[in-house]
Design an enzyme around this catalytic site. Structure first.
Site, short mmCIF file in Angstrom:
data_model
loop_
_atom_site.label_atom_id
_atom_site.label_comp_id
_atom_site.label_asym_id
_atom_site.label_seq_id
_atom_site.Cartn_x
_atom_site.Cartn_y
_atom_site.Cartn_z
N GLU A 219 83.67 75.88 54.54
CA GLU A 219 83.02 76.38 55.75
C GLU A 219 82.56 75.15 56.53
O GLU A 219 81.64 74.45 56.12
CB GLU A 219 81.82 77.26 55.42
CG GLU A 219 81.18 77.82 56.69
CD GLU A 219 79.80 78.41 56.46
OE1 GLU A 219 79.06 78.52 57.46
OE2 GLU A 219 79.46 78.73 55.31
N CYS A 253 75.17 76.54 61.04
CA CYS A 253 76.53 76.96 61.37
C CYS A 253 76.57 78.24 62.19
O CYS A 253 77.55 78.51 62.88
CB CYS A 253 77.34 77.14 60.09
SG CYS A 253 76.53 78.22 58.89
#
Length: 266
Positions: A219, A253
């Site tokens: 990720e 994020c």
């Protein structure tokens, strides 16, 4: 500007020893029934839950997240009951095909890969560890965690709490920067790498793992858009735009990097 603590950096030999211990613990953990693995992980999360206030304080002290946001992360980190339910369901044997005995059927059985390395980020220093570690453990893998060198204390607290409920060496931790992470990723006895972090480091990990075709979960950084349609609740949209752009000063994020608005309401 004060020194919080000093944390020994793992040596190359420390990393080799940790991987060796993981390999030795792998078969017994893989043979442990799924429901037992899940039950032990619930106990580990409960251990961490008994120190949720200390965990929140340590997050703020170590990486600077405001206390309210640190408390929210800590409470979310220890509240993994629903998450573990989903993980257990995802790992259960699955019968595919017709409901009767006449049609063709297939039984899907999910086997563990072996040794999984988790490299976690500093911005969610506890929760991101659990979001990667718990599914790997549930699947019957043994796990070694290298937390961000910026948040070693939170990483240690999180990993040791969960590991306290598990058999020895099923979940371990090593400490250090990218060099230590590189020693883990390149080790031939590591079967999978799960990492949350920067795109640049993700490319390095992918390059290293390609040599052995190791499984990867990455990720990485992105540019997340918020899209506001003409019929949106504008008060809610405006509130969300601020909240999710400025949470942890935007250094997460899931923060909004840009906002696209329908021309009729711009």
């Amino acid at each position: 500007g004060q020194v919080i603590a000093r944390v020994p950096v793992s040596t190359r030999q420390d990393v080799l020893d940790a991987v060796e211990r993981s390999v030795a613990a792998s078969d017994a953990w893989a043979a442990t029934p799924l429901d037992e693995r899940i039950a032990l992980m619930r106990q580990g999360c409960a251990v961490l839950g008994r120190s949720v206030g200390e965990l929140a304080d340590r997050i703020t002290e170590e990486m600077g997240k405001p206390k309210a946001e640190a408390a929210e992360e800590a409470e979310g980190a220890v509240d993994k009951a629903d998450f573990l339910d989903l993980v257990q369901k995802a790992n259960a044997d699955e019968l595919l095909g017709g409901d009767d005995d006449e049609g063709p059927q297939s039984l899907v059985i999910r086997d563990p890969l072996g040794v999984v390395v988790v490299i976690s980020p500093w911005n969610f220093p506890s929760d991101e560890i659990l979001l990667l570690v718990l599914p790997a453990l549930a699947a019957g893998n043994v796990v070694i965690v290298k937390p961000s060198e910026v948040t070693p204390l939170v990483g240690k607290m999180t990993v040791e709490a969960v590991a306290s409920a598990l058999p020895p060496n099923v979940l371990q931790i090593v400490q250090g920067d990218g060099e230590v992470g590189g020693w883990l990723v390149e080790n031939d006895n590591v079967d999978m790498v799960a990492m949350t972090g920067s795109t640049a480091v993700g490319k390095e990990i992918m390059t290293s793992c390609a040599k052995g075709l190791k499984r990867l979960v990455l990720e990485l950084g992105g540019k997340d858009p918020m899209i506001v349609f003409a019929d949106a609740d504008l008060d809610l949209a405006a509130s969300d735009a601020v909240e999710y752009s400025l949470s942890n000063t935007g250094q997460v994020c899931c923060s909004f990097e840009r906002v696209y608005v329908d021309s009729s309401i711009k």
